[in-house]
Design a protein around this motif. Structure first.
Motif, PDB file in Angstrom:
ATOM      1  N   UNK A 199      -0.718  44.494  68.330  1.00  0.00           N
ATOM      2  CA  UNK A 199      -1.626  43.703  69.403  1.00  0.00           C
ATOM      3  C   UNK A 199      -1.599  44.140  70.698  1.00  0.00           C
ATOM      4  N   UNK A 200      -2.479  44.188  71.500  1.00  0.00           N
ATOM      5  CA  UNK A 200      -2.630  44.780  72.847  1.00  0.00           C
ATOM      6  C   UNK A 200      -2.571  46.198  73.044  1.00  0.00           C
ATOM      7  N   UNK A 201      -2.594  46.848  71.755  1.00  0.00           N
ATOM      8  CA  UNK A 201      -2.555  48.729  71.903  1.00  0.00           C
ATOM      9  C   UNK A 201      -3.420  49.003  70.804  1.00  0.00           C
ATOM     10  N   UNK A 202      -4.561  48.991  71.147  1.00  0.00           N
ATOM     11  CA  UNK A 202      -5.599  49.177  69.839  1.00  0.00           C
ATOM     12  C   UNK A 202      -5.740  50.598  69.294  1.00  0.00           C
ATOM     13  N   UNK A 203      -5.132  51.461  70.287  1.00  0.00           N
ATOM     14  CA  UNK A 203      -5.115  52.960  69.923  1.00  0.00           C
ATOM     15  C   UNK A 203      -3.911  53.282  69.124  1.00  0.00           C
TER      16      UNK A 203
END
Length: 425
Positions: A199-203
């Protein structure tokens, strides 16, 4: 094995053939679903599945193989050894929406972020999509691997389907046209056991493997950003008396807090959890922080919507732990009403979990079997040379001496000539 995940205020656990959902916020009766009492497959559906090459029709054990919840917690799903795919709605109360059947036994489930599709990965390497909006609709084949699939997840924008198999491959495919492969994330040396987009780092993509490593990827390009050898972080079996046998273990679960700041990693058979942190302004992407030492071996773990970490343990008296992050460290919550409510409910349902205590690793049969052909050849060659030396020694020392063998042959030839009658002309 038992599993746990969080859906809103509900803590969802599964073990053997049971699904047990406990509300951590309210004093409500747990929701219990027994797969042995679930809908049976119609005979006409069995015949159709057999004609489509659906594999053996042997009856399963009703054991739950995988379960998951949607992003909002509104939906939950499970699949069992009898090839059922059961869909639930959790709001406003738990109810079973549909029971459908998969072609082959499944290993992993994943909801789309829009919660309109449920993706199913199976042991034959195929991925099927099942509609949520049309809960009675049959599944649709999306893509396939040449090896058993072990994990599946979707990118947060639902653009990519990410799958991992027994042959160390992580494949990134376009969801709308899965025959188009965006990238491969290659680098593991054993089967890939789990996938997670924090979560918070979609890449980002986190992957765990039977090679004892945790890897961080930029999945859209297939580029590896970080790799951690968990043996070097303290996951080792020092009590193992067989020092010649290499230590092998798999990452069994990766989870992250809702804000994406904390990542937790669990390895099978180890009573501990390794925590990582994403620090602002740090050159490192993930930084190992503390290790949570547990009183008993864990089954599974999950973060809830408040960022608390729930750990399901293989012990009736201490069946669950709750960790909260405070003052730059993780602390055990021992007196919270949420914890007491969940612990009491799970204790009352302990008969559901006791069959999963001490169960062997579900990954053990997935490791590669290496054959050292050269060592075997040299050993057999040495044995043949020794046998030849032994036979040669017997020939040199046999009889009455070195000349005895030749004398015996001469005597034998003379006796044969005497036995032949003369030729009369």
């Amino acid at each position: 094995m038992a599993a746990v995940c969080c859906a809103g205020d509900w803590l969802l656990t599964s073990s053997s053939q049971y699904l047990v959902a406990v509300n951590a916020r309210q004093s409500r009766e747990p929701f219990v679903f027994d797969c042995t009492k679930a809908e049976q497959k119609p005979k006409e559906a069995e015949a159709e599945n057999k004609s489509d090459g659906g594999g053996s029709e042997e009856k399963g054990s009703d054991r739950i193989l995988a379960c998951t919840v949607s992003a909002s917690g509104k939906y939950a799903a499970l699949t069992d050894d009898n090839k059922r795919l059961v869909l639930f709605c959790t709001q406003p109360s738990w109810q079973c929406i549909s029971t459908r059947w998969v072609v082959r036994r499944c290993t992993s489930l994943a909801f789309s972020q829009t919660e309109d599709e449920l993706f199913v990965a199976d042991k034959s390497g195929d991925v099927y999509s099942f509609s949520i909006l049309e809960p009675q609709k049959a599944g649709e084949l999306k893509l396939g691997h040449l090896s058993m699939l072990l994990a599946i997840t979707l990118s947060p924008d639902d653009k990519y389907i990410i799958t991992a198999d027994r042959d160390e491959k992580i494949r990134v495919s376009l969801r709308r046209s899965p025959y188009n492969i965006q990238a491969f994330c290659l680098g593991h040396t054993e089967f890939v056991s789990t996938l997670f987009v924090p979560d918070g780092h979609p890449e980002w993509l986190l992957s765990g493997s039977g090679d004892c490593t945790l890897k961080l990827w930029h999945y859209e390009t297939g580029r590896r950003l970080q790799s951690f050898n968990l043996k070097q972080l303290g996951f080792s079996q020092s009590s193992d008396t067989d020092t010649e046998k290499p230590q092998r273990f798999a990452v069994s679960r990766i989870a992250s807090s809702p804000d994406g700041r904390h990542v937790a990693v669990q390895c099978e058979r180890f009573p501990s959890i390794q925590m990582f942190e994403v620090k602002d302004g740090s050159e490192e992407l993930l930084t190992p922080t503390e290790k949570l030492t547990l009183p008993h071996a864990p089954w599974d773990m999950a973060f809830d919507s408040q960022g608390r970490l729930w750990v399901l343990l293989q012990n009736k008296d201490t069946n669950v732990l709750l960790y909260t992050y405070s003052q730059d460290c993780w602390k055990v919550d021992t007196e919270g009403t949420d914890l007491q409510r969940v612990a009491e409910a799970l204790s009352n349902q302990w008969d559901v979990f006791k069959d999963s205590v001490g169960v062997d690793s579900r990954f053990q049969h997935l490791y590669k079997v290496n054959f050292d052909n050269m060592a075997s050849y040299l050993q057999k060659k040495q044995e043949r040379l020794q046998q030849q030396d032994q036979k040669g020694g017997k020939k040199r020392t046999g009889g009455n001496g070195p000349q005895s063998n030749g004398a015996a042959k001469k005597s034998k030839n003379e006796s044969q000539r005497e036995a032949v009658p003369p030729n009369c002309s």
